[in-house]
Write an enzyme that holds these catalytic residues in place. Structure first.
Site, PDB file in Angstrom:
ATOM      1  N   TYR A   1       0.830  -1.202   0.000  1.00  0.00           N
ATOM      2  CA  TYR A   1       0.000   0.000   0.000  1.00  0.00           C
ATOM      3  C   TYR A   1       0.866   1.254   0.000  1.00  0.00           C
ATOM      4  O   TYR A   1       2.029   1.227   0.406  1.00  0.00           O
ATOM      5  CB  TYR A   1      -0.907   0.039   1.239  1.00  0.00           C
ATOM      6  CG  TYR A   1      -0.141   0.252   2.517  1.00  0.00           C
ATOM      7  CD1 TYR A   1       0.115   1.543   3.001  1.00  0.00           C
ATOM      8  CD2 TYR A   1       0.377  -0.818   3.221  1.00  0.00           C
ATOM      9  CE1 TYR A   1       0.845   1.743   4.166  1.00  0.00           C
ATOM     10  CE2 TYR A   1       1.109  -0.626   4.382  1.00  0.00           C
ATOM     11  CZ  TYR A   1       1.338   0.652   4.843  1.00  0.00           C
ATOM     12  OH  TYR A   1       2.076   0.851   5.975  1.00  0.00           O
TER      13      TYR A   1
ATOM     14  N   ASP B   1       2.815   7.187   4.282  1.00  0.00           N
ATOM     15  CA  ASP B   1       3.313   5.842   4.571  1.00  0.00           C
ATOM     16  C   ASP B   1       3.222   4.975   3.324  1.00  0.00           C
ATOM     17  O   ASP B   1       2.364   5.188   2.466  1.00  0.00           O
ATOM     18  CB  ASP B   1       2.515   5.204   5.708  1.00  0.00           C
ATOM     19  CG  ASP B   1       3.178   3.952   6.286  1.00  0.00           C
ATOM     20  OD1 ASP B   1       4.389   3.748   6.036  1.00  0.00           O
ATOM     21  OD2 ASP B   1       2.504   3.190   6.985  1.00  0.00           O
TER      22      ASP B   1
ATOM     23  N   ILE C   1      -7.811   0.583  10.129  1.00  0.00           N
ATOM     24  CA  ILE C   1      -8.892   1.569  10.142  1.00  0.00           C
ATOM     25  C   ILE C   1     -10.140   0.999   9.468  1.00  0.00           C
ATOM     26  O   ILE C   1     -10.058   0.089   8.636  1.00  0.00           O
ATOM     27  CB  ILE C   1      -8.450   2.894   9.476  1.00  0.00           C
ATOM     28  CG1 ILE C   1      -8.016   2.672   8.030  1.00  0.00           C
ATOM     29  CG2 ILE C   1      -7.368   3.575  10.298  1.00  0.00           C
ATOM     30  CD1 ILE C   1      -7.683   3.954   7.270  1.00  0.00           C
TER      31      ILE C   1
END
Length: 135
Positions: A49, A60, A79
């Protein structure tokens, strides 16, 4: 008549307030032709990701670390936008998730890189799925 007008205004107020909430957006960047297994709650996913803010600032990414991120889907390890946005995904599929703050880090954010109220944009790739029954 006055009561009906008040009820109508109250109903309109609820509709407008509900429209303020942003929804999770899921875009398919790369489809998989023969998808035998789709991700579901309880699966262990191995993902790459990259996460960015709306202004394009990257906060990130797993790619430079050359190590996939691994977690169990639907168990609150990530999340809410991920727990919802990665359901039904195929190995090899790539998605773009636009996650409103309510499904991300909320008003508190994740300082110092993610401010409060931030919408998060993730490019994700599902590398592999480990089924709970296979573990």
């Amino acid at each position: 008549m006055r009561v009906l007008l008040l009820l109508a205004l109250a109903g309109l107020s609820l509709v407008v307030r509900g429209a303020d909430k942003k929804k999770l957006q899921i875009g398919i960047k790369k489809r998989v032709d023969n998808c035998a297994v789709k991700s579901r709650k309880g699966d262990v996913l191995h993902m790459h990701y990259t996460g960015k803010l709306e202004d394009g600032t990257e906060f990130d990414s797993s790619i430079p670390r050359d190590r996939p991120f691994t977690f169990t889907l639907g168990t609150g390890q990530v999340i809410k936008g991920w727990d919802q946005g990665l359901l039904g995904m195929c190995e090899g599929e790539k998605r773009k998730l636009v996650i409103p703050a309510e499904l991300g880090y909320g008003d508190r954010g994740a300082p110092p890189k993610i401010p409060g109220g931030a919408t998060l944009i993730f490019e994700v790739e599902l590398l592999s799925i480990d089924r709970r029954s296979d573990l």
